[in-house]
Design a protein around this motif. Structure first.
Motif, PDB file in Angstrom:
ATOM      1  N   SER A 129       0.838  -1.207   0.000  1.00 19.23           N
ATOM      2  CA  SER A 129       0.000   0.000   0.000  1.00 19.23           C
ATOM      3  C   SER A 129       0.869   1.251   0.000  1.00 19.23           C
ATOM      4  N   SER A 153       1.135   3.980  -3.032  1.00 20.50           N
ATOM      5  CA  SER A 153       0.883   5.383  -2.714  1.00 20.50           C
ATOM      6  C   SER A 153       2.006   6.258  -3.254  1.00 20.50           C
ATOM      7  N   ILE A 189      -5.513   2.377  -9.367  1.00 21.88           N
ATOM      8  CA  ILE A 189      -6.112   2.401  -8.031  1.00 21.88           C
ATOM      9  C   ILE A 189      -7.597   2.116  -8.172  1.00 21.88           C
ATOM     10  N   LEU A 218     -10.458   7.007  -0.934  1.00 24.34           N
ATOM     11  CA  LEU A 218     -10.592   5.560  -0.915  1.00 24.34           C
ATOM     12  C   LEU A 218     -11.298   5.130   0.355  1.00 24.34           C
ATOM     13  N   TYR A 269      -7.966   1.353   3.067  1.00 18.66           N
ATOM     14  CA  TYR A 269      -6.985   1.961   2.172  1.00 18.66           C
ATOM     15  C   TYR A 269      -6.652   3.398   2.558  1.00 18.66           C
ATOM     16  N   TYR A 315      -3.787   6.433   1.842  1.00 20.73           N
ATOM     17  CA  TYR A 315      -4.367   7.277   0.803  1.00 20.73           C
ATOM     18  C   TYR A 315      -5.341   8.260   1.444  1.00 20.73           C
TER      19      TYR A 315
END
Length: 153
Positions: free
Chosen positions: A19, A23, A65, A81, A85, A89
């Protein structure tokens, strides 16, 4: 520590690392430094969309994404998101004057996407399917993308 717990913790650590990596590679990390918003309350939004992010100066691949939630208001375009997530994010509010629309090059209708350059100077390029834009404008009640960014073709 049992093998199951160790494997579980390694899996969690791997997901957190991926993740974080996505990002960074999508430009979201840099976008959040400039456009992070605590209040994510767009007038209209659609969820579970696909956004394709790419650093415009980098010839390497792009980052997809999904599930991406996209919203619009007079202030700008929201990108956010769902949980979990949102840890890597954070919600973004990008003012319309920080978004530039680029007319797409030759694309067949099946794979056509609208391209938006985000940031000044440009941080990332976001590509969205026309159906997402059409749905947002239909729900908003007016062609807000065209009104704010010029005619979308």
């Amino acid at each position: 520590m049992s093998s199951f717990i160790q494997t579980f913790l390694m899996g969690i650590a791997g997901l957190i690392f991926l993740s974080w990596l996505f990002s960074r590679s999508s430009g979201w990390d840099e976008l959040s430094q400039k456009y992070k918003t605590e209040q994510c309350s767009p007038i209209v939004f659609i969820d579970n969309q696909q956004g394709i992010f790419k650093n415009p100066d980098d010839n390497r691949g792009s980052t997809v994404i999904r599930p991406l939630n996209i919203g619009v208001s007079e202030e700008g375009m929201y990108l956010f998101l769902p949980f979990p997530y949102d840890v890597f994010y954070p919600s973004l509010l990008i003012p319309w004057d920080e978004i530039e629309y680029k007319t797409p090059h030759m694309q067949d209708d099946e794979n056509k996407r609208h391209t938006f350059y985000i940031g000044n100077p440009v941080i990332t390029r976001l590509r969205l399917y026309p159906k997402a834009i059409e749905k947002l404008e239909e729900d908003y009640g007016e062609p807000i993308f065209s009104n704010k960014l010029g005619e979308l073709s």
